[in-house]
Design an enzyme around this catalytic site. Structure first.
Site: not given
Ligand code: FNR
Ligand code: 8K6
Length: 346
Positions: A225, A315, A178
């Site tokens: 972050r 997460g 971003y």
């Molecule tokens: C995310 N992640 C994410 N990261 C962030 O910095 N801002 C956000 O708004 C989001 N939104 C988001 C939505 C969804 C549905 C997912 C699955 C992930 C990333 C999240 O904070 C985290 O880094 C990852 O999900 C990895 O952690 P877990 O899920 O393996 O515990």
């Molecule tokens: C921060 C906005 C997130 C919006 C929803 C995201 C949903 C994410 C679903 C999880 C899978 C994402 C994997 C992407 C990482 C690629 C690594 C090679």
């Protein structure tokens, strides 16, 4: 797993009751004015037994929006909506930071009725807005110096609004491709002015945002972050590492609440970083570091014990288990996460 349940101070100031943080999780469930709803109040309130909730990414101004129904922090109604969330979290004994977001080149004019989106350079990404497959990403406009100054000021205002909304602090979303991350990578920043071309220049905007927010609300309430390994909305470049080396050395001079690894799976190794994202950051940052990405309570506890990071953000398992902390404490089995769970706030 005892170590996860010990209280901890964030750089000598805010005390957390345990080391399990709720990772920021975009849920696209705000109302059409991007105001948090009652369902969001209940969702966050149920997770107040984590040491700290980090809110879903929350846009600082209209042109930062890249996904449908992501909440904002720039109108009185949005501030009032968040106040209901923070009040309930506090009532339940929790703490909550707001994650401040601008999506830069992956914003879309569709959401705010604008003519263009801003980024460091006029370099677009291929693809479509998630959940809105008819919307192709647009080629952004390279921000002018004046536009960059406005962005910095708007980050500060959003941080002030966050405190007005009752948040205990803010986390700047500098990760995942971003706006802030776009300044930090060569594949998205080819500027030849004071904001590009060298590590110091490429870190200038991110550090200006950090410093203006620190001035506005204090360093103990400000966190960041970062994704040094380009893996989401971003192509890697071997030169990126020098940029993050410089940035982390600068951050080490400040006393932020914490630094947070931005990654989906901390098992990923990056050639450009010589290891995982958390290993790379730990080697360059000695203060409070939050790890995340694919951890179980067992592997997370071990990583904390080994000094890989200090706090564990969770997460997806917290989407699947609102009572994650209680279950882990009691040794109960956790419900497995599935993407279908994103359809509803539980
Ligand atoms: C995310 N992640 C994410 N990261 C962030 O910095 N801002 C956000 O708004 C989001 N939104 C988001 C939505 C969804 C549905 C997912 C699955 C992930 C990333 C999240 O904070 C985290 O880094 C990852 O999900 C990895 O952690 P877990 O899920 O393996 O515990
Ligand atoms: C921060 C906005 C997130 C919006 C929803 C995201 C949903 C994410 C679903 C999880 C899978 C994402 C994997 C992407 C990482 C690629 C690594 C090679």
């Amino acid at each position: 797993m005892e170590n996860l349940f010990q209280p901890v101070e964030l750089n000598g100031s805010i005390t957390l009751k345990n080391r399990i943080l709720m990772a920021p999780l975009t849920r696209c469930m705000a109302d059409d004015d991007l105001v948090p709803t009652q369902a969001m109040v209940d969702y966050y309130a149920r997770r107040a037994d984590t040491g700290l909730i980090i809110s879903e990414a929350t846009i600082i101004r209209p042109d930062g929006q890249g996904y449908p129904n992501t909440p904002g922090l720039y109108t009185p109604a949005q501030i009032a909506g968040w106040r209901k969330v923070t009040d309930k979290v506090h009532e339940n004994g929790g703490k909550i930071f707001a994650q401040l977001w601008h999506t830069g080149r992956v914003a879309h004019p569709h959401f705010f009725g604008g003519e263009f989106v801003l980024a460091p350079s006029a370099l677009g990404v291929e693809g479509t807005v998630p959940r809105m497959r008819e919307l192709n990403y647009v080629v952004p406009k390279a921000a002018t110096k004046e536009e960059i100054e406005e962005l910095v000021a708007d980050y500060a205002q959003a941080a002030i609004n966050a405190l007005e909304a009752g948040f205990d602090g803010i986390e700047i979303h500098g990760a995942n491709g971003y706006l802030i991350d776009q300044f930090l990578h060569y594949s998205s920043n080819v500027r030849d002015d004071a904001f590009g071309g060298t590590p110091e220049n490429m870190a200038r905007f991110p550090l200006a945002v950090v410093d203006v927010i620190v001035d506005a609300i204090g360093e103990d309430r400000t966190a960041l972050r970062l994704s040094p390994g380009a893996y989401f909305n971003m192509a890697p470049d071997v030169r990126d590492r020098e940029v993050f080396d410089y940035l982390l050395a600068e951050l080490e001079k400040r006393a932020l609440a914490y630094l947070h690894v931005g990654i989906f799976d901390d098992g990923m190794t990056f050639d450009t970083l010589g290891g995982t994202a958390s290993e790379y950051m730990r080697a360059r940052y000695s203060q409070t570091l939050v790890g995340v990405g694919g951890f179980t309570p067992e592997t997370g506890s071990q990583a904390v014990a080994d000094g890989k990071f200090d706090l564990l953000a969770i997460g997806r398992p917290l989407i699947a288990n609102p009572d994650y902390v209680a279950k882990v404490k009691a040794g109960e089995a956790l419900t497995e996460y599935s993407e279908t769970m994103l359809a509803e706030l539980v």
